[in-house]
Design an enzyme around this catalytic site. Structure first.
Site, PDB file in Angstrom:
ATOM      1  N   ARG A 115       0.869  -1.178   0.000  1.00 43.24           N
ATOM      2  CA  ARG A 115       0.000   0.000   0.000  1.00 43.24           C
ATOM      3  C   ARG A 115       0.904   1.226   0.000  1.00 43.24           C
ATOM      4  O   ARG A 115       2.112   1.102   0.081  1.00 43.24           O
ATOM      5  CB  ARG A 115      -1.008  -0.010   1.161  1.00 43.24           C
ATOM      6  CG  ARG A 115      -0.647  -0.669   2.438  1.00 43.24           C
ATOM      7  CD  ARG A 115       0.478  -0.018   3.187  1.00 43.24           C
ATOM      8  NE  ARG A 115       0.306   1.404   3.359  1.00 43.24           N
ATOM      9  CZ  ARG A 115       1.272   2.255   3.634  1.00 43.24           C
ATOM     10  NH1 ARG A 115       2.538   1.829   3.753  1.00 43.24           N
ATOM     11  NH2 ARG A 115       1.062   3.538   3.784  1.00 43.24           N
ATOM     12  N   ASP A 120      -1.853  11.000  -1.842  1.00 44.91           N
ATOM     13  CA  ASP A 120      -2.278   9.996  -2.826  1.00 44.91           C
ATOM     14  C   ASP A 120      -2.649  10.631  -4.156  1.00 44.91           C
ATOM     15  O   ASP A 120      -2.580   9.994  -5.201  1.00 44.91           O
ATOM     16  CB  ASP A 120      -3.459   9.187  -2.289  1.00 44.91           C
ATOM     17  CG  ASP A 120      -2.957   8.211  -1.236  1.00 44.91           C
ATOM     18  OD1 ASP A 120      -2.773   8.643  -0.083  1.00 44.91           O
ATOM     19  OD2 ASP A 120      -2.691   7.063  -1.597  1.00 44.91           O
TER      20      ASP A 120
HETATM   21  O1  MRU Z   1      -4.376   3.164   2.276  1.00 47.37           O
HETATM   22  P1  MRU Z   1      -2.902   3.386   2.145  1.00 47.37           P
HETATM   23  O2  MRU Z   1      -2.099   2.788   3.236  1.00 47.37           O
HETATM   24  O3  MRU Z   1      -2.415   2.983   0.762  1.00 47.37           O
HETATM   25  O4  MRU Z   1      -2.740   4.952   2.234  1.00 47.37           O
HETATM   26  C1  MRU Z   1      -1.451   5.494   2.198  1.00 47.37           C
HETATM   27  C2  MRU Z   1      -1.410   6.953   2.395  1.00 47.37           C
HETATM   28  O5  MRU Z   1      -2.408   7.604   2.566  1.00 47.37           O
HETATM   29  C3  MRU Z   1      -0.061   7.597   2.265  1.00 47.37           C
HETATM   30  O6  MRU Z   1       0.031   8.711   3.101  1.00 47.37           O
HETATM   31  C4  MRU Z   1       0.157   8.052   0.816  1.00 47.37           C
HETATM   32  O7  MRU Z   1      -0.097   6.995  -0.068  1.00 47.37           O
HETATM   33  C5  MRU Z   1       1.508   8.582   0.583  1.00 47.37           C
HETATM   34  S1  MRU Z   1       2.706   7.304   0.576  1.00 47.37           S
HETATM   35  C6  MRU Z   1       4.223   7.913   0.160  1.00 47.37           C
END
Ligand code: MRU
Length: 348
Positions: free
Chosen positions: A46, A237
């Site tokens: 993730r 994201d």
């Molecule tokens: O649901 P996730 O764990 O994929 O969400 C991750 C995040 O929100 C992070 O802060 C984002 O992807 C930045 S990672 C460099």
């Protein structure tokens, strides 16, 4: 100290299973694109840049198995693989960016024979992987001057090596400041419901040796008021043209708190997280995940049977709360409509 989030080995993609960290360091092997897609969906891997890398590797893996010997048959099947990858998670634009890059590479090499095409796809996925860590190191260099000696930094979710091909974005900035010899400390929000902060950010920072204190999400205001926090750094994201950003649920609240307490709120992200096709954050698709992430803790039910649940995995922080956006191309400041376009070298 290096953490291997994802790796291409032989004709397999190996990933550390982030659902089990920090209790167990277990790796899973994917030998076809469907298992890579499943791993992204299930959060084995993730973090926006990491899922982009995983999708690229998955497509390369899928490409190796395509039987068609002519370009149109090959491309059609590659497109089908890309469609499946696109269905894994909707919010992080890095996923779609990586998929488009793989597709474009294939399209631009129509004259190549099929074996060469397969090799080109494999090499492109590895290039995306290698570039990502270099980009993160550059983000670190660009952002480290924003952190002063003896600062305490609050971060939310995990934007570290585990969320990328290596080094991290928000944690990359923190690491770069630490590697400069600055004495710093991090407060990590636990990040309900998936606990990326409690499980992953603390684990990474402890491995590196950066002092970290774990707090629950609801404690951030308390520590800001007490003067314990000097600044906030988070990842992203997807960032819209006006600077609105989607990041892990809870980020918006942290940003509002930071502004109330007059603390800088920084975002660190590669330029592949910028989606300037979107005018504002209103247009960012927000993933809703299963109710069990909220009603259960490690398989143990904690809420009444049948309770109604909402579980948006991300929220949108308006650009007005963001002090600066740190990318590998430089640091953008408001007004973002102008500065983000300038970073990418685009005209209005
Ligand atoms: O649901 P996730 O764990 O994929 O969400 C991750 C995040 O929100 C992070 O802060 C984002 O992807 C930045 S990672 C460099």
């Amino acid at each position: 100290m290096s953490i291997k989030t994802i790796e291409w080995r032989g004709d397999r993609v190996i990933m550390i299973d982030q659902r089990r960290l920090p209790l167990e360091e277990r790796y899973i092997e994917c030998d076809d694109y469907l298992s890579v897609a499943e791993a992204i969906k299930a959060m084995v891997i993730r973090g926006a840049p990491a899922i982009g890398v995983a999708a690229a590797m998955g497509i390369a893996l899928g490409g190796q198995r395509i039987k068609s010997r002519n370009f149109s048959g090959f491309f059609q099947q590659l497109e089908e693989i890309c469609e499946i990858m696109k269905q894994t998670r909707p919010t992080a634009v890095n996923l779609f960016w990586a998929i488009e890059r793989m597709k474009r590479l294939c399209w631009n090499n129509q004259k190549a024979n099929i074996d060469t095409l397969k090799e080109l796809l494999r090499k492109e996925a590895l290039k995306i992987f290698e570039e990502d860590e270099q980009i993160n190191r550059q983000i670190g260099i660009n952002g480290r001057e924003l952190i002063k000696d003896s600062d305490t930094i609050l971060t939310h979710c995990n934007a570290g090596a585990l969320a990328t091909a290596g080094y991290g974005t928000a944690l990359g900035v923190i690491r770069a400041a630490y590697e400069q010899g600055k004495t710093i400390e991090v407060y990590a929000d636990e990040t309900r419901p998936f606990l990326q902060g409690a499980r992953l950010t603390t684990w990474e920072l402890m491995k590196i040796g950066i002092p970290v204190t774990l707090i629950t999400d609801s404690m951030a205001a308390y520590f800001m008021k007490k003067g314990k926090i000097n600044l906030v750094v988070v990842g992203a994201d997807r960032i819209a043209g006006n600077g609105d950003l989607a990041n892990k649920i809870g980020t918006y609240g942290v940003a509002v708190l930071a502004q109330h307490h007059r603390l800088p709120f920084y975002v660190a992200a590669p330029s592949s997280t910028l989606d300037l096709s979107l005018v504002s954050g209103e247009e960012i698709p927000i993933e809703e995940r299963g109710s069990e992430e909220v009603t259960q803790l490690f398989g143990q039910q904690i809420a009444p049977d049948g309770v109604r649940v909402r579980n948006p995995a991300f929220d949108v922080t308006p650009g007005q709360y963001i002090t600066a956006i740190i990318t590998e191309k430089g640091v953008a400041r408001p007004p973002y409509n102008k500065s983000l376009r300038e970073l990418l070298g685009r005209r209005e």
